[in-house]
Design an enzyme around this catalytic site. Sequence first.
Site, PDB file in Angstrom:
ATOM      1  N   ASP A 408       0.694  -0.815  -0.335  1.00  0.00           N
ATOM      2  CA  ASP A 408       0.176   0.120  -0.025  1.00  0.00           C
ATOM      3  C   ASP A 408       0.842   1.206   0.262  1.00  0.00           C
ATOM      4  OD1 ASP A 408      -2.188   1.827   0.702  1.00  0.00           O
ATOM      5  OD2 ASP A 408      -3.377  -0.315   1.254  1.00  0.00           O
ATOM      6  N   GLY A 450      -3.177   4.823  -8.456  1.00  0.00           N
ATOM      7  CA  GLY A 450      -2.882   5.716  -9.555  1.00  0.00           C
ATOM      8  C   GLY A 450      -2.439   6.203  -9.377  1.00  0.00           C
ATOM      9  N   ASP A 471     -10.898   3.070  -3.020  1.00  0.00           N
ATOM     10  CA  ASP A 471     -11.217   1.401  -2.750  1.00  0.00           C
ATOM     11  C   ASP A 471     -12.689   1.467  -3.280  1.00  0.00           C
ATOM     12  OD1 ASP A 471      -8.756   1.661  -1.325  1.00  0.00           O
ATOM     13  OD2 ASP A 471      -9.479   1.331   0.599  1.00  0.00           O
TER      14      ASP A 471
END
Length: 658
Positions: A408, A450, A471
């Site tokens: 992440d 992104g 999400d």
Amino acid sequence: MKLPRPDSAARSVPCLIAFLIMSVATVGADELRVSALDLSGVTQGWGNPGKDRSVDGNPLKIQGRAFDHGLGTHAESRLVVDLKGSATRFHAWVGVDDEVTGQGAVEFRLVGDGKALWSSGVLKTHDPAREVDANLTGVKRLVLQVTDGGDGMNFDHADWADATITYEGAKPALLVVHEEPYILTPRPSPSPRINGAKVVGVRPGSPFLFTVAATGRKPVTFAAEGLPEGLSLDPATGIITGCTAAKGEHKVKVTATNALGSATRELRIVVGDRLALTPPLGWNSWNCFAGAVNEKNVRDATDAFVNAGLRDHGWTYINIDDFWMTKSGDSDPTLHGPERDAAGKINSNPRFPDMKGLADYIHSKGLKAGLYSSPGPTTCGGCLASYKHEKEDAERFAEWGFDYLKYDWCSYGNVEHGSGRDYYKKPYDLMGRMLRAQPRDILFSLCQYGMDNVWEWGGEVDGNCWRTTGDITDTWGSMAGIGFKQDGHEKFAGPGRWNDPDMLVVGWVGWGPALHPTHLTPSEQYTHITLWSLLSSPLLIGCDLTRLDDFTLNLLTNDEVLDVNQDPLGRPAHRVVKRSNETEVWARPLEDGSIAVGLFNLSEDEATATVSWSEIEAKSPKAVRDLWRQKDLEVSPEGYTVKLPRHGAALIKVTPGA
Ligand code: GLA
């Protein structure tokens, strides 16, 4: 679980509606506050709709101006109102709520009976509230829509402030759409069929694990001819293991046999540098268990995965998301414990007492195991992450036997500041190199939503897939908002390098511990799986596998649909056409020379979708197959036309003629 039947209450609805209409009919005009509607019908890209509050639960405020009433929502958002033919006017003040700290940009739209009535244009954070005063005379159905203004949905907290509908007569109400699940796909044949990936990559010398997936009446036995030296197949399970140094592409003939016959297929084992030659198929704990995950959930998911037959359709990964590591200071003692060992390697928390044992268990079923971490000091859930311990953690993941890392971004931006491509690449480049140095193959999944067009450079840091969005949640606004925005990204994907528009939201989801059946309607779920298959997206099931119902299982086990996702050519679909009746066509070429075509209905009503053969450059097709129904269709010389339910989809495979 059996599918529910329509009950008798549904049949008496028209009488009830007639009674309600009569009882609310009044003389003269009335006003209905939009926030007084049943807001459970709002679909939105993030958070929950606020009744007289913003999406974060604060009093509504647009550029310093406070409003007592209204709907606080988040792009992409939709609310459909049945005006009962009695509405005359819609009035509101709209804008981005002041609670937003970053740059939000949204567009508010009113759509009446499928026609655009009004648009705010793009409004940004700190723009003053814009007034809308629209005539609704004669309009039957009103859609209040908020789009992301064209720049993605981050910070898009959107207020319909003081929104009211003026009406004379029957009171407008939320339009509730209920759709019974419908199963399109026939059950797999009792004769053997080999499914799943047709090509698999492994690095020379790395441990190899691949399960030949096959449906058919059990027992099914397996054989393989032409395996590279060092690999062997277990005939009882179809699991191929071992380790090979034989670089190059090996064409292996795999066979599955049962009492009714045999099926064979070519499996290409490519011993080289590249992994994930087809998009990963598996399960991830986040969309169901989130912060409530524990070892039992993961073992139960593994067993359910196998028992439901997902493995026989080529599904492979069992991935643990956030919350397997410690979280100091949390009120939950099952998250406490020593953060790292003496060598600085990350520890699991007491909910996961034996990570190696768990990975071994997953492998014993012929499946692969995945984990999650973050380049910052803490994960998005506030647990310990890999900052300044990238080498130790990569070693630990490999020692435990994990095959997949989702990495992440959270908290990295708090400790490392900068901008530009090098800044965004740095933490992924670092972890990518650390993973490469391990004596096992670990698929690398980038999860930074992104930023800086990750699709342009994710491959350069050895990423095998990269999230292209924030999400997902289980609403039409979120799923369709993400999915239909993927056009253009296809150019950057291919074998070993996949765009990831986030995990699947079918089945029982809920981000734990309380779960609910997905809020997507059955047709929306067909759209979700059809689109994600066309996009060559990683398919990571996000639901509780111990509660799989017939409909959800059917959606996830159509081998012809999965073959589109897994097609070895690896060319994701792009949008071919968007029509004024809110239907769209997406298409992608397949390895065998055919074309997979998705037709989608994004409108609020049944609609006719159509594709002409010239639009997809298919010369006088000789075969057209409905992949959800697994049925050949009559070939028309011009094209294909289909009636689709609201938010529904069709997926066909077109084989061009000579
Ligand atoms: C981020 C990711 C999610 C999930 C959570 C875990 O929000 O996008 O998919 O991994 O972190 O905290």
